[in-house]
Scaffold this motif. Structure first.
Motif, PDB file in Angstrom:
ATOM      1  N   ALA A  47       0.832  -1.207   0.000  1.00 50.36           N
ATOM      2  CA  ALA A  47       0.000   0.000   0.000  1.00 50.36           C
ATOM      3  C   ALA A  47       0.862   1.251   0.000  1.00 50.36           C
ATOM      4  O   ALA A  47       0.546   2.241  -0.672  1.00 50.36           O
ATOM      5  CB  ALA A  47      -0.921  -0.009   1.217  1.00 50.36           C
ATOM      6  N   GLY A  48       1.987   1.217   0.750  1.00 48.90           N
ATOM      7  CA  GLY A  48       2.880   2.367   0.767  1.00 48.90           C
ATOM      8  C   GLY A  48       3.493   2.635  -0.594  1.00 48.90           C
ATOM      9  O   GLY A  48       3.637   3.788  -1.003  1.00 48.90           O
ATOM     10  N   LEU A  49       3.837   1.571  -1.328  1.00 48.19           N
ATOM     11  CA  LEU A  49       4.406   1.739  -2.657  1.00 48.19           C
ATOM     12  C   LEU A  49       3.394   2.366  -3.605  1.00 48.19           C
ATOM     13  O   LEU A  49       3.736   3.250  -4.403  1.00 48.19           O
ATOM     14  CB  LEU A  49       4.874   0.378  -3.188  1.00 48.19           C
ATOM     15  N   ILE A  53       3.676   5.972  -5.616  1.00 51.91           N
ATOM     16  CA  ILE A  53       3.517   6.114  -7.074  1.00 51.91           C
ATOM     17  C   ILE A  53       2.454   7.160  -7.385  1.00 51.91           C
ATOM     18  O   ILE A  53       2.642   8.020  -8.261  1.00 51.91           O
ATOM     19  CB  ILE A  53       3.154   4.754  -7.702  1.00 51.91           C
ATOM     20  N   VAL A  54       1.340   7.111  -6.666  1.00 47.29           N
ATOM     21  CA  VAL A  54       0.278   8.100  -6.888  1.00 47.29           C
ATOM     22  C   VAL A  54       0.777   9.505  -6.555  1.00 47.29           C
ATOM     23  O   VAL A  54       0.486  10.469  -7.272  1.00 47.29           O
ATOM     24  CB  VAL A  54      -0.967   7.743  -6.039  1.00 47.29           C
ATOM     25  N   VAL A  60       3.932  15.301 -10.787  1.00 50.34           N
ATOM     26  CA  VAL A  60       4.113  15.587 -12.219  1.00 50.34           C
ATOM     27  C   VAL A  60       2.913  16.367 -12.758  1.00 50.34           C
ATOM     28  O   VAL A  60       3.063  17.332 -13.512  1.00 50.34           O
ATOM     29  CB  VAL A  60       4.321  14.274 -13.004  1.00 50.34           C
ATOM     30  N   LEU A  61       1.702  15.954 -12.351  1.00 52.09           N
ATOM     31  CA  LEU A  61       0.506  16.661 -12.794  1.00 52.09           C
ATOM     32  C   LEU A  61       0.503  18.104 -12.301  1.00 52.09           C
ATOM     33  O   LEU A  61       0.109  19.026 -13.030  1.00 52.09           O
ATOM     34  CB  LEU A  61      -0.737  15.922 -12.287  1.00 52.09           C
ATOM     35  N   TRP A 278       6.878  10.235   4.111  1.00 54.55           N
ATOM     36  CA  TRP A 278       7.312  10.792   2.833  1.00 54.55           C
ATOM     37  C   TRP A 278       6.671  12.151   2.535  1.00 54.55           C
ATOM     38  O   TRP A 278       6.848  12.688   1.444  1.00 54.55           O
ATOM     39  CB  TRP A 278       6.954   9.823   1.705  1.00 54.55           C
ATOM     40  N   ARG A 279       5.929  12.699   3.466  1.00 56.22           N
ATOM     41  CA  ARG A 279       5.182  13.919   3.146  1.00 56.22           C
ATOM     42  C   ARG A 279       6.093  15.129   2.982  1.00 56.22           C
ATOM     43  O   ARG A 279       5.879  15.961   2.115  1.00 56.22           O
ATOM     44  CB  ARG A 279       4.122  14.168   4.226  1.00 56.22           C
ATOM     45  N   ARG A 280       7.111  15.243   3.860  1.00 53.09           N
ATOM     46  CA  ARG A 280       8.055  16.346   3.669  1.00 53.09           C
ATOM     47  C   ARG A 280       8.796  16.190   2.341  1.00 53.09           C
ATOM     48  O   ARG A 280       9.011  17.161   1.616  1.00 53.09           O
ATOM     49  CB  ARG A 280       9.052  16.400   4.822  1.00 53.09           C
TER      50      ARG A 280
END
Length: 458
Positions: A47-49, A53-54, A60-61, A278-280
């Motif tokens: 789920a973390g992976l 990716i999202v 990028v979007l 990974w938010r920072r």
């Protein structure tokens, strides 16, 4: 005296050594607990992976949307804000290239509207009839007199376009003609400024010719009284690329608010979707992505401008005048690109320095050591009451400083890159000052923290 009692002697070497050992034990215990949690929950890795990716796709979007949002907002602000548009084009009235272009075109329109050589020839013929003795002398002087008259008209027009009266008229004409810029964006026709199917942008010279006619009559140029009312146009730009660009301009004009909201939502979504640790990192990536998008947009503007100017026929518009006009109109867009680029880099830098990577911790430790050096390494128990209060609420105060800086950038009507840089510098200095002032209390508080899971005595 127990080991614990000895360690409480203020300033003793034993105290510093025990505190370092406790901190190391606490760090090892936290690493062990994190490792156990990661082993106990292997199912969460998948789920973390997916979330990572999202998050990357949303980053990028966000960059792609920012690349379209900045030009769209520039277009809407320039199209809908008449005062801003007039302020942008007002300096063109004093630009030598624009003055020369207007003077040449207006002189040509006046001389084409009046048959100066024919009028001069008729006058010479009448003079020859009235004075037969001079008929032979003045024969053939009509072309030379006509050329002198054209030079006189060009001189009068040049003086007018260099006068403050022309600058005032330029502002008035552009204010009235502001609808013409709307025509460029929407593809409509009509108004003082027009764009036709061939990509020719023109502006009416009716008022300019009328002012020049009055000026010539006042100077005693009788032939100027024969200048008819001329509702002519002069070409500002001519390029087939402009017609194709209007389709993109219309789309950006309609979708500017939607693009802006989508950019914000995409950036927030990337941060929210990212795993907790990974938010920072994702926030830093959002800032870097937007900065890269602005760099690409600036490069695209430079390349596109060269291509666009190469499609303008020199016979229609002088290259110098076309370059000046396009550069002036694009100045707000370039300023906006630089501003967003600087803000994005500041966001990326702030997120990076607040993270747990080794480089970020090294930088923070460097700031901490500098703070200790500047404050004289004040130990525990020596902090003043106001310093303890400042240390307790420093995060709230620093958040308030950041919020105030963001508010300044939002409320500033037309912020530039310099405004963003100075706002960030002032906010950074304010935060640094808070950290330095409360540093003694922070050091004392860390020294008094109990070790997680440890016994009160050694």
């Amino acid at each position: 005296m127990s080991l614990h009692d000895e360690a409480r002697v203020v300033g003793s070497p034993e105290q510093e050594e025990i505190l370092q050992l406790r901190a190391e034990v606490a760090r090892l215990q936290l690493e062990r607990d994190d490792a156990r949690k990661s082993i106990a929950t292997p199912a969460g890795r998948g789920a973390g992976l997916v979330r990572r990716i999202v998050a990357v796709l949303l980053v990028v979007l966000t960059a792609v949307l920012a690349c379209a949002t900045v030009p769209a907002l520039y277009l809407r602000s320039e199209v809908l804000d008449t005062d801003r548009y007039v302020a942008t084009v007002a300096p063109l009235a004093s630009d030598p290239a624009i003055q020369a272009e207007v003077a040449n075109k207006v002189t040509t329109q006046i001389t084409e509207a009046v048959d100066i050589e024919g009028i001069t020839r008729d006058a010479m013929t009448e003079l020859g009839k009235a004075a037969p003795r001079v008929a032979g002398v003045i024969t053939g002087l009509a072309p030379a007199i006509a050329e002198q008259t054209r030079t006189l008209i060009h001189t009068a027009v040049s003086k007018f376009v260099a006068s403050p009266q022309f600058q005032d008229l330029w502002i008035q004409v552009n204010r009235v003609a502001h609808q013409g810029l709307v025509n460029v964006a929407t593809g409509n026709t009509g108004g003082t400024v027009n764009i036709d199917e061939s990509g020719t942008v023109t502006i009416s010279t009716k008022e300019i010719i009328a002012r020049v006619k009055t000026l010539l009559v006042e100077q005693g140029v009788d032939i100027a009284a024969r200048i008819p009312e001329v509702n002519a146009q002069i070409t500002l730009l001519q390029s087939p690329e402009l017609v194709r660009a209007t389709e993109a301009i219309r789309t950006l004009d309609r979708t500017a608010p939607i693009l802006a909201w989508l950019t914000v939502l995409s950036a927030l979504g990337a941060i929210a979707v990212a795993p907790r640790g990974w938010r920072r990192h994702t926030t830093s990536n959002v800032g870097l992505g937007i900065a890269v998008a602005m760099a690409v947009l600036a490069l695209g503007l430079a390349i596109g401008l060269d291509i666009f100017l190469s499609t303008i026929p020199p016979a229609a518009v002088s290259p110098a005048a076309a370059q000046t006009l396009v550069d002036t109109l694009l100045t707000p867009l370039r300023t906006g690109v630089r501003f967003v680029f600087v803000v994005a880099l500041l966001i990326a830098l702030a997120a990076f320095l607040s993270g747990h990577s080794r480089p970020a911790e090294f930088v923070r430790q460097g700031f901490a050591r500098t703070g200790d050096y500047l404050t004289g390494k004040v130990g525990a128990g020596q902090a003043k009451p106001w310093q303890r209060w400042l240390a307790r609420f420093r995060r709230i105060l620093e958040a308030a400083v950041v919020g105030l800086a963001v508010l300044v950038l939002i409320l500033w009507q037309y912020p530039t890159a310099a405004v963003a840089i100075w706002t960030a510098v002032v906010a950074g200095l304010a935060i640094l000052l808070i950290e330095l002032l409360c540093r003694p209390a922070v050091v004392a508080a860390h020294a008094a923290e109990p070790v997680p899971g440890g016994s009160p005595e050694s």
